[in-house]
Design an enzyme around this catalytic site. Structure first.
Site, PDB file in Angstrom:
ATOM      1  N   SER A 193       0.819  -1.218   0.000  1.00 16.05           N
ATOM      2  CA  SER A 193       0.000   0.000   0.000  1.00 16.05           C
ATOM      3  C   SER A 193       0.847   1.258   0.000  1.00 16.05           C
ATOM      4  O   SER A 193       1.660   1.466   0.900  1.00 16.05           O
ATOM      5  CB  SER A 193      -0.863   0.068   1.267  1.00 16.05           C
ATOM      6  N   HIS A 206      -3.709   0.120  -4.694  1.00 14.93           N
ATOM      7  CA  HIS A 206      -2.909  -0.942  -5.301  1.00 14.93           C
ATOM      8  C   HIS A 206      -3.216  -0.978  -6.797  1.00 14.93           C
ATOM      9  O   HIS A 206      -4.270  -1.465  -7.197  1.00 14.93           O
ATOM     10  CB  HIS A 206      -3.278  -2.321  -4.743  1.00 14.93           C
ATOM     11  N   HIS A 244      -4.332 -10.122  -2.279  1.00 19.50           N
ATOM     12  CA  HIS A 244      -4.531 -10.455  -0.871  1.00 19.50           C
ATOM     13  C   HIS A 244      -5.590 -11.540  -0.751  1.00 19.50           C
ATOM     14  O   HIS A 244      -6.536 -11.590  -1.547  1.00 19.50           O
ATOM     15  CB  HIS A 244      -5.028  -9.228  -0.089  1.00 19.50           C
ATOM     16  N   TYR A 256      -7.822 -11.603   1.461  1.00 19.14           N
ATOM     17  CA  TYR A 256      -9.134 -11.018   1.810  1.00 19.14           C
ATOM     18  C   TYR A 256      -9.912 -10.586   0.576  1.00 19.14           C
ATOM     19  O   TYR A 256     -11.097 -10.298   0.658  1.00 19.14           O
ATOM     20  CB  TYR A 256      -8.991  -9.860   2.817  1.00 19.14           C
ATOM     21  N   GLU A 257      -9.249 -10.542  -0.570  1.00 13.57           N
ATOM     22  CA  GLU A 257      -9.974 -10.247  -1.808  1.00 13.57           C
ATOM     23  C   GLU A 257     -10.719 -11.489  -2.306  1.00 13.57           C
ATOM     24  O   GLU A 257     -11.480 -11.408  -3.270  1.00 13.57           O
ATOM     25  CB  GLU A 257      -9.001  -9.760  -2.893  1.00 13.57           C
ATOM     26  N   ALA A 291       2.560  -2.248   4.320  1.00 18.68           N
ATOM     27  CA  ALA A 291       2.195  -1.348   5.404  1.00 18.68           C
ATOM     28  C   ALA A 291       1.721  -2.248   6.546  1.00 18.68           C
ATOM     29  O   ALA A 291       1.049  -3.247   6.299  1.00 18.68           O
ATOM     30  CB  ALA A 291       1.077  -0.421   4.959  1.00 18.68           C
ATOM     31  N   MET A 312      -1.785  -7.840   6.555  1.00 18.40           N
ATOM     32  CA  MET A 312      -2.691  -8.774   5.864  1.00 18.40           C
ATOM     33  C   MET A 312      -2.090  -9.300   4.560  1.00 18.40           C
ATOM     34  O   MET A 312      -2.822  -9.665   3.647  1.00 18.40           O
ATOM     35  CB  MET A 312      -4.004  -8.070   5.541  1.00 18.40           C
ATOM     36  N   SER A 313      -0.775  -9.334   4.487  1.00 18.99           N
ATOM     37  CA  SER A 313      -0.162  -9.789   3.219  1.00 18.99           C
ATOM     38  C   SER A 313       1.118 -10.551   3.524  1.00 18.99           C
ATOM     39  O   SER A 313       1.326 -11.011   4.640  1.00 18.99           O
ATOM     40  CB  SER A 313       0.150  -8.572   2.338  1.00 18.99           C
ATOM     41  N   ASN A 351       0.718   2.789  11.227  1.00 19.63           N
ATOM     42  CA  ASN A 351      -0.159   3.188  12.345  1.00 19.63           C
ATOM     43  C   ASN A 351       0.204   2.306  13.527  1.00 19.63           C
ATOM     44  O   ASN A 351       0.791   1.238  13.343  1.00 19.63           O
ATOM     45  CB  ASN A 351      -1.633   2.941  11.955  1.00 19.63           C
ATOM     46  N   HIS A 365      -7.773   3.200   6.655  1.00 18.57           N
ATOM     47  CA  HIS A 365      -6.902   3.033   5.484  1.00 18.57           C
ATOM     48  C   HIS A 365      -6.296   4.386   5.094  1.00 18.57           C
ATOM     49  O   HIS A 365      -5.164   4.447   4.600  1.00 18.57           O
ATOM     50  CB  HIS A 365      -7.720   2.427   4.335  1.00 18.57           C
TER      51      HIS A 365
HETATM   52  N1  HPA Z   1      -3.454  -4.167  10.982  1.00 12.25           N
HETATM   53  C1  HPA Z   1      -3.441  -4.976   9.897  1.00 12.25           C
HETATM   54  N2  HPA Z   1      -2.981  -4.609   8.723  1.00 12.25           N
HETATM   55  C2  HPA Z   1      -2.506  -3.354   8.606  1.00 12.25           C
HETATM   56  C3  HPA Z   1      -2.479  -2.463   9.682  1.00 12.25           C
HETATM   57  C4  HPA Z   1      -2.976  -2.900  10.939  1.00 12.25           C
HETATM   58  O1  HPA Z   1      -3.004  -2.164  11.946  1.00 12.25           O
HETATM   59  N3  HPA Z   1      -1.936  -1.299   9.222  1.00 12.25           N
HETATM   60  C5  HPA Z   1      -1.632  -1.499   7.908  1.00 12.25           C
HETATM   61  N4  HPA Z   1      -1.971  -2.744   7.533  1.00 12.25           N
END
Ligand code: HPA
Length: 278
Positions: free
Chosen positions: A33, A64, A86, A88-89, A116, A214-215, A238, A250
């Site tokens: 990302s 993306h 991903h 989740y897609e 990220a 998540m990747s 974050n 996001h």
């Molecule tokens: N959790 C999961 N995936 C993420 C996060 C998070 O806090 N930040 C960026 N991708």
């Protein structure tokens, strides 16, 4: 459901890509990302939409783009995924990692994966870069499930050095030369697409996770199966859920990756030539 991806399919995708370029890439890059900026620095770039490549899925996430690019970075021939797939897609792990198989077939011996991630380790700050020392696969699945073709790799691959010590040292030394401080830690890979609950983050901390995302895990598993050396870098976009008294979004992820873009770029551009000399 497991999609069986055969050597024939891998070769077909690779042949299609070869028909568009004379470059033989040595290093593969999968950019997460907001980190696709590297693509702007490719020389003699050829860009191929994922939708054109046989058996490639198409990525659907905001931030993306869906293109495979081949060209040279700082003199090194590379293949770069601008945007990744991903689970989740809705794709199975074997599909999210299919491009890694194709990269191997194209000649790649080292892979840089970036993402990220949320910071679990409370000594981290948003904007930090973290060299991934190891991962915990908490997706509940594995891209190698299904029949194993020994031409691609062994049935039970070793994961004790999933993330190359040589490449981590190279990244650490380069960062130091550039005056960038980098963290190092364990990436916990979850399925998503929800961000975690604060209770889940406490659990992940207990399990030894420093960052969560998540990747990455399925791509790295397939890379190791294929004998590719891996460097992983997370941008801590974050602090993970429950650490600060604020919701996750996001937008925050994209804002932070934007902010560290230059640092990230300089680090990666300096590392790439040495990644190729494994
Ligand atoms: N959790 C999961 N995936 C993420 C996060 C998070 O806090 N930040 C960026 N991708």
């Amino acid at each position: 459901m497991v999609t069986v991806l055969t050597i024939g399919m891998i070769k077909e995708a690779a042949d299609f890509i070869r028909s568009k370029t004379n470059t033989t890439p040595k290093v593969g890059l999968i950019l997460g990302s907001g980190l696709g900026v590297l693509a702007d620095h490719l020389q003699d770039a050829v860009s191929i939409a994922y939708s054109e490549i046989p058996y490639f899925p198409v990525s659907t996430v905001e931030g993306h783009a869906g293109e495979l690019m081949i060209g040279s970075l700082n003199g090194t021939p590379v293949v770069l995924m601008k945007g990744r797939f991903h689970m989740y897609e809705g794709y199975g792990p074997e599909l999210t990692a299919f491009p890694v198989r194709v990269m191997k077939e194209l000649g790649v011996s080292a892979l840089l994966v970036t993402n990220a991630a949320g910071g679990i380790n409370t000594s981290f700050n948003p904007g930090d870069l973290m060299l991934i020392s190891d991962h915990i696969n908490l997706t509940g699945t594995n891209p190698l499930i299904g029949p194993n073709d020994s031409a691609l790799g062994v049935r039970f691959p070793d994961m004790s050095q999933a993330y190359s010590r040589r490449l981590r040292e190279l990244a650490r030394t380069t960062a130091k030369q550039q005056g960038i401080s980098v963290q190092e830690g364990v990436y916990a890979g979850l399925l998503g697409p929800t961000y975690e609950t604060p209770a889940e983050i406490r659990m992940l901390r207990t399990l030894g996770g420093d960052a969560v995302g998540m990747s990455t895990v399925s791509e790295v598993i397939v890379a190791r199966h294929a004998g590719i050396e891996v460097l992983g870098i997370s941008c801590i976009s974050n602090m993970a859920a429950g650490i600060l008294d604020q919701p996750l979004s996001h937008d925050e992820v994209m804002e932070t990756t934007d902010r560290v873009r230059e640092q990230f770029l300089n680090l990666v551009l300096a590392i790439i030539p040495d990644m190729a000399n494994g």
